[in-house]
Design an enzyme around this catalytic site. Structure first.
Site, PDB file in Angstrom:
ATOM      1  N   TYR A   1    -106.648 -16.852 -55.736  1.00  0.00           N
ATOM      2  CA  TYR A   1    -105.438 -16.054 -55.540  1.00  0.00           C
ATOM      3  C   TYR A   1    -105.159 -15.184 -56.763  1.00  0.00           C
ATOM      4  O   TYR A   1    -105.274 -15.631 -57.902  1.00  0.00           O
ATOM      5  CB  TYR A   1    -104.221 -16.966 -55.284  1.00  0.00           C
ATOM      6  CG  TYR A   1    -102.949 -16.153 -55.101  1.00  0.00           C
ATOM      7  CD1 TYR A   1    -102.595 -15.656 -53.855  1.00  0.00           C
ATOM      8  CD2 TYR A   1    -102.143 -15.836 -56.195  1.00  0.00           C
ATOM      9  CE1 TYR A   1    -101.470 -14.868 -53.692  1.00  0.00           C
ATOM     10  CE2 TYR A   1    -101.002 -15.042 -56.037  1.00  0.00           C
ATOM     11  CZ  TYR A   1    -100.677 -14.568 -54.790  1.00  0.00           C
ATOM     12  OH  TYR A   1     -99.566 -13.788 -54.640  1.00  0.00           O
TER      13      TYR A   1
ATOM     14  N   HIS B   1    -116.549  20.486 -26.229  1.00  0.00           N
ATOM     15  CA  HIS B   1    -116.288  21.475 -27.291  1.00  0.00           C
ATOM     16  C   HIS B   1    -114.988  22.236 -27.049  1.00  0.00           C
ATOM     17  O   HIS B   1    -114.851  23.374 -27.486  1.00  0.00           O
ATOM     18  CB  HIS B   1    -117.445  22.482 -27.418  1.00  0.00           C
ATOM     19  CG  HIS B   1    -118.801  21.851 -27.418  1.00  0.00           C
ATOM     20  ND1 HIS B   1    -119.444  21.461 -28.576  1.00  0.00           N
ATOM     21  CD2 HIS B   1    -119.638  21.495 -26.398  1.00  0.00           C
ATOM     22  CE1 HIS B   1    -120.607  20.921 -28.268  1.00  0.00           C
ATOM     23  NE2 HIS B   1    -120.754  20.920 -26.948  1.00  0.00           N
TER      24      HIS B   1
ATOM     25  N   SER C   1     -91.058 -10.232 -53.947  1.00  0.00           N
ATOM     26  CA  SER C   1     -91.449  -9.786 -52.608  1.00  0.00           C
ATOM     27  C   SER C   1     -90.352 -10.087 -51.590  1.00  0.00           C
ATOM     28  O   SER C   1     -90.473  -9.713 -50.418  1.00  0.00           O
ATOM     29  CB  SER C   1     -92.769 -10.438 -52.184  1.00  0.00           C
ATOM     30  OG  SER C   1     -92.724 -11.833 -52.349  1.00  0.00           O
TER      31      SER C   1
ATOM     32  N   SER D   1     -85.142  22.967 -30.193  1.00  0.00           N
ATOM     33  CA  SER D   1     -85.180  23.549 -31.532  1.00  0.00           C
ATOM     34  C   SER D   1     -83.755  23.884 -31.953  1.00  0.00           C
ATOM     35  O   SER D   1     -82.896  24.151 -31.112  1.00  0.00           O
ATOM     36  CB  SER D   1     -86.034  24.817 -31.490  1.00  0.00           C
ATOM     37  OG  SER D   1     -85.609  25.726 -32.467  1.00  0.00           O
TER      38      SER D   1
ATOM     39  N   ASN E   1     -89.870  20.785 -27.470  1.00  0.00           N
ATOM     40  CA  ASN E   1     -90.933  20.323 -28.369  1.00  0.00           C
ATOM     41  C   ASN E   1     -91.465  18.937 -28.018  1.00  0.00           C
ATOM     42  O   ASN E   1     -90.689  18.051 -27.655  1.00  0.00           O
ATOM     43  CB  ASN E   1     -90.424  20.314 -29.813  1.00  0.00           C
ATOM     44  CG  ASN E   1     -90.073  21.711 -30.289  1.00  0.00           C
ATOM     45  OD1 ASN E   1     -90.662  22.691 -29.830  1.00  0.00           O
ATOM     46  ND2 ASN E   1     -89.098  21.801 -31.167  1.00  0.00           N
TER      47      ASN E   1
ATOM     48  N   LYS F   1     -87.144  26.714 -26.640  1.00  0.00           N
ATOM     49  CA  LYS F   1     -88.217  25.754 -26.924  1.00  0.00           C
ATOM     50  C   LYS F   1     -87.946  24.337 -26.447  1.00  0.00           C
ATOM     51  O   LYS F   1     -86.824  23.863 -26.406  1.00  0.00           O
ATOM     52  CB  LYS F   1     -88.480  25.726 -28.430  1.00  0.00           C
ATOM     53  CG  LYS F   1     -89.180  26.988 -28.896  1.00  0.00           C
ATOM     54  CD  LYS F   1     -89.660  26.844 -30.315  1.00  0.00           C
ATOM     55  CE  LYS F   1     -90.827  25.910 -30.387  1.00  0.00           C
ATOM     56  NZ  LYS F   1     -91.084  25.517 -31.762  1.00  0.00           N
TER      57      LYS F   1
ATOM     58  N   LYS G   1     -98.660  -7.231 -47.753  1.00  0.00           N
ATOM     59  CA  LYS G   1     -97.591  -7.372 -46.756  1.00  0.00           C
ATOM     60  C   LYS G   1     -96.993  -6.077 -46.229  1.00  0.00           C
ATOM     61  O   LYS G   1     -96.890  -5.885 -45.015  1.00  0.00           O
ATOM     62  CB  LYS G   1     -96.476  -8.245 -47.321  1.00  0.00           C
ATOM     63  CG  LYS G   1     -96.967  -9.654 -47.503  1.00  0.00           C
ATOM     64  CD  LYS G   1     -95.954 -10.591 -48.062  1.00  0.00           C
ATOM     65  CE  LYS G   1     -96.677 -11.863 -48.436  1.00  0.00           C
ATOM     66  NZ  LYS G   1     -97.764 -11.636 -49.425  1.00  0.00           N
TER      67      LYS G   1
ATOM     68  N   ASN H   1     -99.669 -20.529 -52.683  1.00  0.00           N
ATOM     69  CA  ASN H   1    -100.871 -19.778 -52.282  1.00  0.00           C
ATOM     70  C   ASN H   1    -101.361 -20.166 -50.886  1.00  0.00           C
ATOM     71  O   ASN H   1    -101.685 -19.295 -50.078  1.00  0.00           O
ATOM     72  CB  ASN H   1    -101.989 -19.971 -53.312  1.00  0.00           C
ATOM     73  CG  ASN H   1    -101.590 -19.430 -54.677  1.00  0.00           C
ATOM     74  OD1 ASN H   1    -100.570 -18.768 -54.798  1.00  0.00           O
ATOM     75  ND2 ASN H   1    -102.384 -19.725 -55.687  1.00  0.00           N
TER      76      ASN H   1
ATOM     77  N   GLN I   1    -100.107 -10.014 -52.994  1.00  0.00           N
ATOM     78  CA  GLN I   1     -98.755  -9.756 -52.488  1.00  0.00           C
ATOM     79  C   GLN I   1     -98.680  -8.368 -51.839  1.00  0.00           C
ATOM     80  O   GLN I   1     -97.812  -8.100 -51.024  1.00  0.00           O
ATOM     81  CB  GLN I   1     -97.753  -9.880 -53.635  1.00  0.00           C
ATOM     82  CG  GLN I   1     -96.302  -9.745 -53.210  1.00  0.00           C
ATOM     83  CD  GLN I   1     -95.350 -10.260 -54.274  1.00  0.00           C
ATOM     84  OE1 GLN I   1     -95.238 -11.458 -54.477  1.00  0.00           O
ATOM     85  NE2 GLN I   1     -94.686  -9.345 -54.964  1.00  0.00           N
TER      86      GLN I   1
HETATM   87  N1  ARG Z   1     -95.004 -13.833 -52.971  1.00  0.00           N
HETATM   88  C1  ARG Z   1     -96.347 -14.254 -53.157  1.00  0.00           C
HETATM   89  C2  ARG Z   1     -97.281 -13.419 -52.290  1.00  0.00           C
HETATM   90  O1  ARG Z   1     -96.797 -12.774 -51.440  1.00  0.00           O
HETATM   91  C3  ARG Z   1     -96.491 -15.687 -52.785  1.00  0.00           C
HETATM   92  C4  ARG Z   1     -97.613 -16.392 -53.495  1.00  0.00           C
HETATM   93  C5  ARG Z   1     -97.322 -16.483 -54.936  1.00  0.00           C
HETATM   94  N2  ARG Z   1     -98.291 -17.248 -55.617  1.00  0.00           N
HETATM   95  C6  ARG Z   1     -98.430 -17.203 -56.965  1.00  0.00           C
HETATM   96  N3  ARG Z   1     -99.365 -17.942 -57.441  1.00  0.00           N
HETATM   97  N4  ARG Z   1     -97.684 -16.440 -57.694  1.00  0.00           N
HETATM   98  O2  ARG Z   1     -98.471 -13.383 -52.446  1.00  0.00           O
END
Ligand code: ARG
Length: 460
Positions: free
Chosen positions: A319, A158, A25, A279, A287, A285, A327, A112, A324
């Site tokens: 968890y 309407h 991530s 355009s 826009n 035009k 995000k 976690n 993940q």
């Molecule tokens: N990168 C993980 C997330 O965004 C962090 C937590 C990872 N925890 C685990 N038990 N693998 O959720």
């Protein structure tokens, strides 16, 4: 990373490179770094305060963490994909900087509860920014409204012309939506502002930690009561995405109106050059890209809300790596909603010119004063339903004769009902029609002025 893996000696071979990338991530959670450092500093201090590590060790940890933040801010921190995520990246960098003591930071903590803490700190911060953006947008609406109390515009139901209204009244309707959005975000903040730190991987910890201390250090108002809930709860993300979706839906409705107001068919508003585009092949035009983009982006944000609901559905405690996936949609929603609010604020401040002349014609060229004829008779004692039916007849015959209500002669009026007198002409001018609607919350000029004053006191 030079070792075979990031976790423990239990693993003998390194991750398949494709799987390492798939698992990571770090490309997107790196933006959590300042919050990760903040959380880790509070955690390190707590470890010293409770005697789990020494004061001297905590001082080294805190100093190392602060230096990493500076590196990040100076654009000098470039973790590679094998670090997996921001939490590992910071921990490894810390150990590389300050040596063995760096390895003590993760005592009594798991990624976690750490990632949950980071995400909440991040969102708190972003909610504060978004609420400020909403205030700027509301201010722009108010300024425009103050300049257009006397500007009349057709009001629709309407999408058929219904009754003329003050343009300020129309703009203030969007102000109200933004006010609810502002309040809603405040409400989301209440449930974002709870600390999961110290709940460990899922079950708490064997160390004598002090969860209230870290919560206080980080500005949380409360701590989670149940460790399983704490590490797997993403309600606050969903609530935020819901609030963001509503902000976008409101902006999108307004965008749609600006788009058709600026069309040749409506011609109510001119887009200024600073906020419109041309355009590539049709030189005539101009826009409305800004409102179109806002309308278009709304779909994505509502999609993120659905996406997150689906991530959570069927997720067993506690968890799971599925989390993940909370995000990217969240980060995109924050960034997109912020930029849409900013763009709309600029559009309102410098990008629109209402075409007063055209609006004046628009409210005078239709039958949107028909209700007022019925009200006129009802005020003279004719039962409203009877008056309504009479006016329906008049509209029908006028339409057939190619006339508007204002064109009828007094004789024609009196042939319809003897109660009509000369003052009918004044009663059905667009200005009078608007002015007369002074019931609370209505479009009457007095009411609109009042509403502007109330809006001012609510936003300061
Ligand atoms: N990168 C993980 C997330 O965004 C962090 C937590 C990872 N925890 C685990 N038990 N693998 O959720």
């Amino acid at each position: 990373m030079t070792e075979t893996n990031t976790w423990s000696n239990r693993f003998e071979t390194a991750l398949n490179p494709m799987i390492a990338t798939f698992n990571a991530s770090i490309p997107f959670d790196i933006i959590l770094l300042p919050y990760d450092i903040q959380g880790s500093i509070a955690h390190a201090k707590m470890l010293a305060k409770t005697g789990i590590i020494s004061e001297e060790e905590a001082t080294q940890l805190v100093q190392g963490l602060q230096e990493i933040l500076t590196e990040y801010e100076n654009g000098e921190f470039h973790p590679d994909i094998n670090e997996e995520d921001v939490h590992f990246a910071v921990e490894h960098r810390l150990t590389a900087k300050i040596g063995e003591v760096g390895k003590k930071l993760h005592t009594a903590r798991s990624r976690n509860d750490q990632v949950g803490t980071d995400l909440r700190l991040y969102l708190q911060d972003k909610i504060t920014h978004l609420r400020a953006n909403l205030r700027h947008y509301q201010q722009a609406l108010l300024n425009l409204a103050e300049n257009h109390i006397d500007t009349l515009i057709p009001g629709y139901t309407h999408l058929q012309r219904a009754q003329p209204i003050s343009l300020a009244h129309h703009l203030l309707a969007y102000w109200e939506m933004a006010q609810r959005d502002w309040e809603r975000l405040g409400d989301v903040a209440k449930r974002t502002n709870i600390s999961p730190l110290g709940c460990g991987a899922l079950a708490g910890t064997t160390f004598p930690i002090d969860r209230d201390y870290t919560a206080n250090e980080l500005g949380f108002n409360d701590i989670y009561r149940n460790s399983l809930d704490a590490v797997s709860d993403r309600d606050f993300v969903i609530e935020f995405l819901n609030a963001a979706s509503l902000i976008m839906v409101h902006l999108s409705r307004f965008s749609e109106e600006i788009i058709f107001w600026s069309s040749q068919e409506f011609n109510f508003v001119t887009l200024k050059d600073s906020c419109a585009t041309g355009s590539s092949i049709m030189p005539q035009k101009k826009n409305p890209d800004v409102p179109e983009l806002i309308r278009g982006k709304t779909g994505r944000i509502c999609g993120h809300l659905q996406g997150m609901l689906m991530v959570m559905k069927g997720l067993p405690l506690a968890y799971n790596k599925d989390l993940q996936e909370d995000k990217e949609g969240l980060f995109d929603s924050v960034k997109t909603t912020e930029s849409c609010l900013e763009a709309m604020t600029i559009l309102l401040t410098e990008g629109l010119e209402f075409r007063k002349q055209r609006l004046e014609e628009a409210v005078a060229e239709d039958f949107s004063n028909a209700t007022d004829v019925a009200d006129y008779l009802a005020n003279k004692g004719v039962p409203f339903r009877e008056a309504y039916n009479l006016v329906g007849e008049v509209v029908k015959t006028s339409l057939a004769a190619g006339k508007l209500l204002k064109d009828l002669t007094l004789e024609e009026w009196q042939a319809i009902h003897p109660q009509f007198e000369n003052d009918i002409y004044e009663a059905i001018t667009p200005k009078q029609v608007v002015s007369a609607r002074n019931s609370y919350g209505g479009t009457g000029f007095k009411e609109v002025r009042n509403a502007i004053e109330i809006a001012k006191t609510l936003t300061t």
